[in-house]
Design a protein around this motif. Sequence first.
Motif, PDB file in Angstrom:
ATOM      1  N   UNK A   1       0.904  -1.162   0.110  1.00  0.00           N
ATOM      2  CA  UNK A   1       0.209  -0.107  -0.138  1.00  0.00           C
ATOM      3  C   UNK A   1       0.861   1.198   0.088  1.00  0.00           C
ATOM      4  N   UNK A   2       0.502   2.275  -0.965  1.00  0.00           N
ATOM      5  CA  UNK A   2       1.169   3.433  -0.824  1.00  0.00           C
ATOM      6  C   UNK A   2       0.446   4.522  -0.654  1.00  0.00           C
ATOM      7  N   UNK A   3       0.904   5.075   0.584  1.00  0.00           N
ATOM      8  CA  UNK A   3       0.226   6.524   0.792  1.00  0.00           C
ATOM      9  C   UNK A   3       0.817   7.575  -0.081  1.00  0.00           C
ATOM     10  N   UNK A   4      -0.398   8.230  -0.672  1.00  0.00           N
ATOM     11  CA  UNK A   4      -0.041   9.110  -1.844  1.00  0.00           C
ATOM     12  C   UNK A   4       0.676  10.456  -1.295  1.00  0.00           C
ATOM     13  N   UNK A   5       1.612  10.947  -2.254  1.00  0.00           N
ATOM     14  CA  UNK A   5       2.516  12.304  -1.990  1.00  0.00           C
ATOM     15  C   UNK A   5       1.848  13.296  -2.885  1.00  0.00           C
ATOM     16  N   UNK A   6       2.705  14.142  -2.905  1.00  0.00           N
ATOM     17  CA  UNK A   6       2.102  15.429  -3.712  1.00  0.00           C
ATOM     18  C   UNK A   6       2.409  14.936  -5.341  1.00  0.00           C
ATOM     19  N   UNK A   7       3.243  14.324  -5.407  1.00  0.00           N
ATOM     20  CA  UNK A   7       3.478  13.802  -7.218  1.00  0.00           C
ATOM     21  C   UNK A   7       1.922  13.216  -7.347  1.00  0.00           C
TER      22      UNK A   7
END
Length: 227
Positions: A61-67
């Motif tokens: 699972x990837x917590x979203x970043x600004x990108x």
Amino acid sequence: MLKPGFYNMDCREGMKRFPDKYFNLAIVDPPYFSGPERRGYYGRRISPIGVNRWYKISACWQVPDEEYFNELFRVSRHQIIWGCNYYSYPFGPGRIVWDKCNGNSDFSDCEIAYCSLHDSVRLYRYMWNGMMQGKSITEGHVQQGNKALNEKRIHPTQKPVALYKWLLGKYAKPGDKILDTHVGSASSLIACYDLGFECTGFEIDDHYYNLARKRLAEEQAQVRMKL
Ligand SMILES: C[S@@+](CC[C@H](N)C(=O)[O-])C[C@H]1O[C@@H](n2cnc3c(N)ncnc32)[C@H](O)[C@@H]1O
């Protein structure tokens, strides 16, 4: 460009394969923690999907970043972003609150989404508490009555198909192209299929991707049988 469809891949890679503003509406629900194990689902006697049934721990699972958000705003004209209260990204003022009519449950009473289609706050009520699922209170009911009609829970953070149908009915126009970057259980894909919207979805986790594909295929088969 990728063809519209449901892909077992990282959405950050998937979105790169679409031109600017290709999607009319993105309805997304990214994880705001790194996996279901962080929420204490493990070790409980009764899991949210039933006694003695447990979710697989997801390592990816990837917590979203600004990108992620920048790319989401590049590929879509409008956005509904669940869990916006957990991210430090400068969203505009519009909000949708889903009241889960949870009673005294330990889970959150509500979920909050950013909505680019208005500056106000809109409320949707739909009971979603284990076996207690039901229509919106505004429709005059709070429970299905027949539990056999309940949606099966296959994912730890599954949202009801009814919620997605409500969002599509209120915020999408016929012919709109829909994006879901974090498909999970396929509730969004099922709602889009039932209402006739073209939808592109991404799910990074093989296990949930396979479960979601199966759930979507079952729904499509049922709809074909009714025709
Ligand atoms: C909060 S859940 C979505 C639940 C969904 N709304 C539903 O109703 O079932 C987030 C999902 O995103 C997936 N995910 C996490 N990072 C991802 C990424 N970078 N690309 C695609 N899927 C991702 C997780 O495996 C998980 O299934």
